[in-house]
Write a protein that holds these residues in place. Structure first.
Motif, PDB file in Angstrom:
ATOM      1  N   LEU A 147       0.833  -1.206   0.000  1.00  0.00           N
ATOM      2  CA  LEU A 147       0.000   0.000   0.000  1.00  0.00           C
ATOM      3  C   LEU A 147       0.868   1.256   0.000  1.00  0.00           C
ATOM      4  N   VAL A 148       1.877   1.280   0.844  1.00  0.00           N
ATOM      5  CA  VAL A 148       2.793   2.424   0.913  1.00  0.00           C
ATOM      6  C   VAL A 148       3.499   2.619  -0.429  1.00  0.00           C
ATOM      7  N   LYS A 149       3.912   1.515  -1.031  1.00  0.00           N
ATOM      8  CA  LYS A 149       4.613   1.563  -2.319  1.00  0.00           C
ATOM      9  C   LYS A 149       3.700   2.086  -3.428  1.00  0.00           C
ATOM     10  N   VAL A 150       2.487   1.560  -3.494  1.00  0.00           N
ATOM     11  CA  VAL A 150       1.551   1.968  -4.550  1.00  0.00           C
ATOM     12  C   VAL A 150       1.171   3.439  -4.404  1.00  0.00           C
ATOM     13  N   ALA A 151       0.969   3.902  -3.168  1.00  0.00           N
ATOM     14  CA  ALA A 151       0.642   5.313  -2.948  1.00  0.00           C
ATOM     15  C   ALA A 151       1.755   6.220  -3.479  1.00  0.00           C
ATOM     16  N   LYS A 152       2.997   5.852  -3.200  1.00  0.00           N
ATOM     17  CA  LYS A 152       4.139   6.633  -3.693  1.00  0.00           C
ATOM     18  C   LYS A 152       4.234   6.579  -5.214  1.00  0.00           C
ATOM     19  N   GLU A 153       4.059   5.401  -5.765  1.00  0.00           N
ATOM     20  CA  GLU A 153       4.144   5.252  -7.214  1.00  0.00           C
ATOM     21  C   GLU A 153       3.049   6.049  -7.920  1.00  0.00           C
ATOM     22  N   SER A 154       1.853   6.102  -7.330  1.00  0.00           N
ATOM     23  CA  SER A 154       0.765   6.862  -7.955  1.00  0.00           C
ATOM     24  C   SER A 154       1.101   8.348  -8.005  1.00  0.00           C
ATOM     25  N   LEU A 155       1.712   8.852  -6.941  1.00  0.00           N
ATOM     26  CA  LEU A 155       2.135  10.253  -6.901  1.00  0.00           C
ATOM     27  C   LEU A 155       3.203  10.518  -7.952  1.00  0.00           C
ATOM     28  N   ASP A 156       4.193   9.640  -8.037  1.00  0.00           N
ATOM     29  CA  ASP A 156       5.270   9.833  -9.003  1.00  0.00           C
ATOM     30  C   ASP A 156       4.768   9.741 -10.442  1.00  0.00           C
ATOM     31  N   LEU A 157       3.812   8.853 -10.689  1.00  0.00           N
ATOM     32  CA  LEU A 157       3.236   8.746 -12.028  1.00  0.00           C
ATOM     33  C   LEU A 157       2.496  10.026 -12.413  1.00  0.00           C
ATOM     34  N   ALA A 158       1.754  10.590 -11.457  1.00  0.00           N
ATOM     35  CA  ALA A 158       1.051  11.847 -11.723  1.00  0.00           C
ATOM     36  C   ALA A 158       2.048  12.960 -12.011  1.00  0.00           C
ATOM     37  N   PHE A 159       3.103  13.031 -11.220  1.00  0.00           N
ATOM     38  CA  PHE A 159       4.127  14.057 -11.425  1.00  0.00           C
ATOM     39  C   PHE A 159       4.741  13.940 -12.820  1.00  0.00           C
ATOM     40  N   LYS A 160       5.048  12.718 -13.221  1.00  0.00           N
ATOM     41  CA  LYS A 160       5.689  12.510 -14.523  1.00  0.00           C
ATOM     42  C   LYS A 160       4.708  12.681 -15.687  1.00  0.00           C
ATOM     43  N   GLY A 161       3.408  12.488 -15.410  1.00  0.00           N
ATOM     44  CA  GLY A 161       2.419  12.494 -16.479  1.00  0.00           C
ATOM     45  C   GLY A 161       1.804  13.843 -16.770  1.00  0.00           C
ATOM     46  N   ILE A 162       2.128  14.849 -15.971  1.00  0.00           N
ATOM     47  CA  ILE A 162       1.548  16.181 -16.136  1.00  0.00           C
ATOM     48  C   ILE A 162       2.578  17.112 -16.773  1.00  0.00           C
ATOM     49  N   LYS A 163       2.100  18.004 -17.614  1.00  0.00           N
ATOM     50  CA  LYS A 163       2.974  19.005 -18.227  1.00  0.00           C
ATOM     51  C   LYS A 163       2.212  20.323 -18.298  1.00  0.00           C
ATOM     52  N   PRO A 164       2.892  21.422 -18.628  1.00  0.00           N
ATOM     53  CA  PRO A 164       2.184  22.697 -18.753  1.00  0.00           C
ATOM     54  C   PRO A 164       1.020  22.583 -19.733  1.00  0.00           C
ATOM     55  N   TYR A 165      -0.114  23.158 -19.356  1.00  0.00           N
ATOM     56  CA  TYR A 165      -1.346  23.182 -20.138  1.00  0.00           C
ATOM     57  C   TYR A 165      -2.057  21.827 -20.169  1.00  0.00           C
ATOM     58  N   SER A 166      -1.624  20.890 -19.301  1.00  0.00           N
ATOM     59  CA  SER A 166      -2.457  19.731 -19.007  1.00  0.00           C
ATOM     60  C   SER A 166      -3.688  20.219 -18.253  1.00  0.00           C
TER      61      SER A 166
END
Length: 273
Positions: A147-166
């Protein structure tokens, strides 16, 4: 020097004409603001590093509060949670089924196998930076670690998946899809928020949603992403004994990680983690 305000003024009408929701002008920080938030983030990170050095089974959550309070002051900062809307401590400590806003207490002792979120916000020279980390105490269950791992991975995926004007709801779409693929759920009632000039600013950051919807994310926006991921159902309730701590409805575990990020001209930057 990048003029985020000027960039906003030059581009905002284009997105309005396309029918998109756009940020208000005061949601766009200046480069000087962002540098101030970055400096607050350096302190905030060092405070959480200090917690990481000392956290262990047998210590009380009040001892964590003492570490955070003293280290923040030592580094020239102010612990933002202390006395914020009546919150009595300098940090939030949320254990196991506590989703967020746990209040440090000398009678609450960390045990082997616990998972705990330590949520720290620092004010430095008038600027705010906010981040939280999960800590696993000793040897925890396989579910707790996952659970701790998945929560962190979800945050990192969001960070990597967003860009300006998303779009703002792209953040939640990425998080929710990943969390659900692992059999967990995302809390809806609590989300991220704008930060920097004040503790909590607009916009509200959803950790669920439909891709391509919501406000356009302009360069110069600063906000937290902080998914709260539950082992079981997403339902939560507020502890009536203190009106602060939020728990899972079903008593299942919950995990949360939080970054303060800034949208730049070509990507995102983590200001506090």
């Amino acid at each position: 020097m990048i003029d985020y305000k000027k960039n906003y003024e030059e581009n905002v009408e284009k997105y309005k004409k396309m029918g998109y929701e756009v940020p208000k002008p005061d949601m766009i920080k200046t480069e000087a603001d962002i540098e101030g938030i970055r400096r607050a983030g350096v302190i905030n990170n060092l405070v959480l590093d200090e917690v990481a050095k000392h956290i262990h089974a047998g210590m009380s959550t009040e001892e964590i509060n003492t570490i955070v309070h003293e280290k923040t002051l030592e580094l020239g900062g102010i612990p933002a949670p202390l006395n914020y809307e009546g919150f009595p401590k300098s940090v939030c400590t949320s254990i196991n089924d506590a989703v967020c806003h746990g209040i440090p207490d000398p009678t609450v002792i960390l045990k082997e196998g616990d998972i705990i979120n330590v949520d720290c916000t620092t004010i430095y020279e008038g600027y705010y930076a906010d981040a939280s980390r999960m800590f696993i105490i000793g040897e925890a269950s396989a579910t707790a670690k996952d659970l701790v791992k998945v929560a962190k991975e979800s945050l990192d995926l969001a960070f990597k998946g967003i860009k300006p004007y998303s779009h703002l709801r792209d953040i939640g779409a990425i998080i929710e899809k990943y969390v659900k693929s692992h059999g967990y759920s995302v809390v809806h009632e609590i989300g991220g928020h704008g930060v920097g000039i004040d503790f909590h600013e607009d916009p509200f950051i959803y950790h669920y949603g439909k891709k391509g919807t919501g406000m356009v994310l302009f360069p110069g926006m600063v906000f937290t992403i902080e998914p709260m991921v539950n082992e079981g159902s997403r339902g939560v309730f507020i502890d009536s004994s203190n009106d602060w701590t939020i728990y899972t409805d079903d008593g299942g575990l919950s995990a949360q990680w939080e970054y303060t990020i800034v949208v730049t001209m070509d990507g995102l930057e983590i200001l506090a983690s």
